[in-house]
Write an enzyme that holds these catalytic residues in place. Structure first.
Site, PDB file in Angstrom:
ATOM      1  N   ALA A  48      27.583  -3.964 -77.355  1.00  0.00           N
ATOM      2  CA  ALA A  48      28.601  -4.420 -78.317  1.00  0.00           C
ATOM      3  C   ALA A  48      28.845  -3.477 -79.484  1.00  0.00           C
ATOM      4  O   ALA A  48      29.618  -3.815 -80.376  1.00  0.00           O
ATOM      5  CB  ALA A  48      28.163  -5.776 -78.877  1.00  0.00           C
ATOM      6  N   THR A  50      29.756   0.022 -79.661  1.00  0.00           N
ATOM      7  CA  THR A  50      30.723   1.129 -79.635  1.00  0.00           C
ATOM      8  C   THR A  50      31.733   0.870 -78.514  1.00  0.00           C
ATOM      9  O   THR A  50      31.541  -0.047 -77.697  1.00  0.00           O
ATOM     10  CB  THR A  50      30.038   2.497 -79.354  1.00  0.00           C
ATOM     11  OG1 THR A  50      29.274   2.375 -78.149  1.00  0.00           O
ATOM     12  CG2 THR A  50      29.107   2.936 -80.464  1.00  0.00           C
ATOM     13  N   ALA A 140      26.893   1.244 -71.015  1.00  0.00           N
ATOM     14  CA  ALA A 140      26.994   2.583 -70.429  1.00  0.00           C
ATOM     15  C   ALA A 140      25.714   3.278 -70.856  1.00  0.00           C
ATOM     16  O   ALA A 140      25.480   3.472 -72.051  1.00  0.00           O
ATOM     17  CB  ALA A 140      28.215   3.307 -70.958  1.00  0.00           C
ATOM     18  N   TYR A 235      34.245  11.016 -60.219  1.00  0.00           N
ATOM     19  CA  TYR A 235      34.148   9.632 -60.696  1.00  0.00           C
ATOM     20  C   TYR A 235      34.135   8.634 -59.539  1.00  0.00           C
ATOM     21  O   TYR A 235      33.078   8.238 -59.060  1.00  0.00           O
ATOM     22  CB  TYR A 235      35.246   9.299 -61.742  1.00  0.00           C
ATOM     23  CG  TYR A 235      34.793   8.096 -62.534  1.00  0.00           C
ATOM     24  CD1 TYR A 235      34.154   8.232 -63.760  1.00  0.00           C
ATOM     25  CD2 TYR A 235      34.886   6.802 -61.996  1.00  0.00           C
ATOM     26  CE1 TYR A 235      33.636   7.130 -64.438  1.00  0.00           C
ATOM     27  CE2 TYR A 235      34.373   5.691 -62.655  1.00  0.00           C
ATOM     28  CZ  TYR A 235      33.755   5.872 -63.880  1.00  0.00           C
ATOM     29  OH  TYR A 235      33.237   4.791 -64.530  1.00  0.00           O
TER      30      TYR A 235
HETATM   31  P1  NAD Z   1      30.012   3.401 -75.001  1.00  0.00           P
HETATM   32  O1  NAD Z   1      29.098   4.550 -74.822  1.00  0.00           O
HETATM   33  O2  NAD Z   1      30.990   3.450 -76.118  1.00  0.00           O
HETATM   34  O3  NAD Z   1      29.163   2.030 -75.205  1.00  0.00           O
HETATM   35  C1  NAD Z   1      27.994   1.762 -74.524  1.00  0.00           C
HETATM   36  C2  NAD Z   1      27.302   0.564 -75.138  1.00  0.00           C
HETATM   37  O4  NAD Z   1      26.117   0.295 -74.361  1.00  0.00           O
HETATM   38  C3  NAD Z   1      26.825   0.751 -76.590  1.00  0.00           C
HETATM   39  O5  NAD Z   1      26.992  -0.469 -77.294  1.00  0.00           O
HETATM   40  C4  NAD Z   1      25.322   1.041 -76.437  1.00  0.00           C
HETATM   41  O6  NAD Z   1      24.525   0.678 -77.557  1.00  0.00           O
HETATM   42  C5  NAD Z   1      25.012   0.134 -75.255  1.00  0.00           C
HETATM   43  N1  NAD Z   1      23.788   0.492 -74.542  1.00  0.00           N
HETATM   44  C6  NAD Z   1      23.502   1.618 -73.834  1.00  0.00           C
HETATM   45  N2  NAD Z   1      22.265   1.536 -73.302  1.00  0.00           N
HETATM   46  C7  NAD Z   1      21.756   0.329 -73.680  1.00  0.00           C
HETATM   47  C8  NAD Z   1      20.536  -0.338 -73.454  1.00  0.00           C
HETATM   48  N3  NAD Z   1      19.566   0.187 -72.706  1.00  0.00           N
HETATM   49  N4  NAD Z   1      20.362  -1.554 -74.031  1.00  0.00           N
HETATM   50  C9  NAD Z   1      21.309  -2.116 -74.809  1.00  0.00           C
HETATM   51  N5  NAD Z   1      22.510  -1.535 -75.031  1.00  0.00           N
HETATM   52  C10 NAD Z   1      22.717  -0.321 -74.485  1.00  0.00           C
HETATM   53  O7  NAD Z   1      30.705   3.172 -73.596  1.00  0.00           O
HETATM   54  P2  NAD Z   1      32.142   2.637 -73.103  1.00  0.00           P
HETATM   55  O8  NAD Z   1      32.944   3.799 -72.692  1.00  0.00           O
HETATM   56  O9  NAD Z   1      32.679   1.647 -74.051  1.00  0.00           O
HETATM   57  O10 NAD Z   1      31.692   1.926 -71.749  1.00  0.00           O
HETATM   58  C11 NAD Z   1      31.461   0.546 -71.647  1.00  0.00           C
HETATM   59  C12 NAD Z   1      31.817   0.117 -70.232  1.00  0.00           C
HETATM   60  O11 NAD Z   1      33.218   0.328 -70.030  1.00  0.00           O
HETATM   61  C13 NAD Z   1      31.087   0.929 -69.148  1.00  0.00           C
HETATM   62  O12 NAD Z   1      30.756   0.092 -68.081  1.00  0.00           O
HETATM   63  C14 NAD Z   1      32.163   1.923 -68.719  1.00  0.00           C
HETATM   64  O13 NAD Z   1      31.976   2.391 -67.404  1.00  0.00           O
HETATM   65  C15 NAD Z   1      33.398   1.047 -68.825  1.00  0.00           C
HETATM   66  N6  NAD Z   1      34.660   1.799 -68.877  1.00  0.00           N
HETATM   67  C16 NAD Z   1      34.807   2.855 -69.744  1.00  0.00           C
HETATM   68  C17 NAD Z   1      36.003   3.580 -69.731  1.00  0.00           C
HETATM   69  C18 NAD Z   1      36.224   4.763 -70.655  1.00  0.00           C
HETATM   70  O14 NAD Z   1      37.160   5.523 -70.448  1.00  0.00           O
HETATM   71  N7  NAD Z   1      35.391   4.937 -71.665  1.00  0.00           N
HETATM   72  C19 NAD Z   1      37.035   3.215 -68.859  1.00  0.00           C
HETATM   73  C20 NAD Z   1      36.880   2.107 -68.040  1.00  0.00           C
HETATM   74  C21 NAD Z   1      35.683   1.420 -68.042  1.00  0.00           C
END
Ligand code: NAD
Length: 392
Positions: A48, A50, A140, A235
């Protein structure tokens, strides 16, 4: 301390507390400008702090007046080192939520562990009369410690069966170069699925189910990505894509068990490519996103995390329709505008031509850089970066 950005590879190792707070405020402001959302009121967001998870928390709280529990893994500041951006984001979110009279509690720890799952269950029992309505899974992570097998799994971003060559960009220098990424080993493929597949999502739902804290009609949503053909080898048809397919299959089995247990449902939302800490780490993807942003901004279809998630809530998950619209594989498609044919055809032709010489003209690398720095609270208007700050 005066805090400046320190970039190491695809990450910034410092974060600016005032800038992170301004970034959170910007997203809150966006949601407050939109129509109120009629959505469930007790929402758990795993991941939650970032990116998409933070945008979900802001949308839930400020768009739907929902109570939120946020789980994340972030670093606290020390005397010499700033906290991580997600830490400052979460402090800023909590402050804004409290000022607005909204319930917001956070648990900072390893979401893969049994202990953190138990802490969340205890909190739901204590504060929410043992009922959670919606669980968002937005993790992630590069690694996962599996407490049952007692093994650490490491995820990799590699093609599955043959070496992949394509263009990539150094976002700071603007140098476009060729990258060669060797195929993953079978161990790496297995590990990546263990980290980014659906196993831990299923463990969360199982733990919440066994603890009897799932409300009737509960929903859970995990975020996935497909992307364009250009990035398929790294990907969708790479190690991460295989893990995402596992996540997508998990949604099907979770839907079956939740339907029986409490008339619940599990969804996958395929979101669009955006600038986040996670996407910045994937080779080739930042160059693609720079071109995508150029085209989508030109067409007026551009969205960042907050716009995507507000649309997910209002146009897919919580509408007046009886069912949530999904594709033939049962997935919610928030990447519809990204994968629009005309958009992709323009991106593809830019991709073929892009080089170091024309990058600044034909891509939105400036927008990418701005977004990247913003993730860590830098280069935001009206933030005084000369100010001597207390980083603790
Ligand atoms: P991000 O790096 O911004 O956020 C990741 C989050 O996971 C953070 O809150 C972090 O603290 C938390 N986290 C990581 N390891 C953890 C752990 N061991 N315990 C607790 N919390 C943990 O990533 P994002 O890009 O927002 O990705 C989130 C999801 O959205 C992923 O599944 C990603 O594949 C998906 N997604 C991302 C995109 C993109 O372009 N960024 C596109 C489509 C889908």
């Amino acid at each position: 301390m005066i805090v400046n950005p320190k970039i190491r590879g695809f990450i910034c190792t410092t974060a600016h507390p005032t800038g992170c707070a301004a970034h959170v405020q910007e997203q809150i402001h966006y949601v407050k400008q939109q129509k109120k959302i009629c959505a469930p009121k007790r929402i758990l967001i795993i991941g939650a702090s970032t990116g998409y998870g933070l945008a979900t928390r802001i949308t839930a709280a400020f768009g739907a007046n929902a109570k939120t529990i946020g789980v994340f893994l972030e670093k606290k500041a020390t005397i010499k080192r700033t906290a991580s951006a997600g830490w400052y984001n979460s402090v800023a979110f909590k402050k804004a939520a409290q000022e607005a009279g909204l319930y917001a509690k956070s648990i900072n720890g390893d979401a893969f562990s049994n202990e953190i799952k138990q802490q969340v269950i205890d909190l739901i029992r204590q504060d929410w009369c043992s009922q959670v309505d919606l669980i968002i899974y937005s993790l992630a992570s590069p690694r996962r410690y599996d407490p049952i097998a007692e093994v650490i799994y490491y995820s990799v971003l590699k093609p599955l069966d043959k070496t992949y060559f394509n263009k990539t960009v150094n976002i700071l220098t603007g140098e476009v170069s060729q990258i060669e990424i060797k195929a993953a080993t079978s161990k790496e493929i297995f590990h990546t699925e263990k980290v980014m597949g659906g196993e831990d999502w299923a463990l969360w739902i199982e733990a919440l189910k066994n603890a009897k804290v799932l409300a009737k009609g509960v929903s859970t949503v995990a975020y996935s990505y497909i992307g364009p053909e250009i990035t398929y080898p790294i990907y969708r048809q790479g190690t991460i894509g295989k893990a995402k397919k596992h996540l997508e299959l998990t949604a099907k089995s979770l839907t079956k068990s939740l339907a029986l247990h409490c008339k619940g449902n599990a969804f996958i939302s395929v979101n669009k490519g955006v600038v986040t800490q996670a996407s910045a780490a994937i080779p080739v993807v930042p160059l693609y996103i720079s071109l995508l942003y150029k085209v989508m901004k030109g067409k007026g279809t551009h969205e960042g995390c907050i716009e995507q998630i507000y649309r997910l809530f209002t146009k897919r998950l919580f509408t007046s329709e009886a069912t949530v619209p999904v594709d033939e594989h049962g997935r919610i498609r928030m990447d519809d505008w990204e994968l629009d044919k005309a958009t992709q055809s323009e991106v593809k032709s830019l991709w073929e031509n892009v080089s170091t010489d024309n990058l600044e003209q034909i891509s939105d690398i400036k927008g990418y850089r701005k977004e990247f720095f913003k993730l860590f609270g830098f280069k935001i208007n009206n933030v005084n970066y000369e100010a001597d700050l207390n980083i603790l």
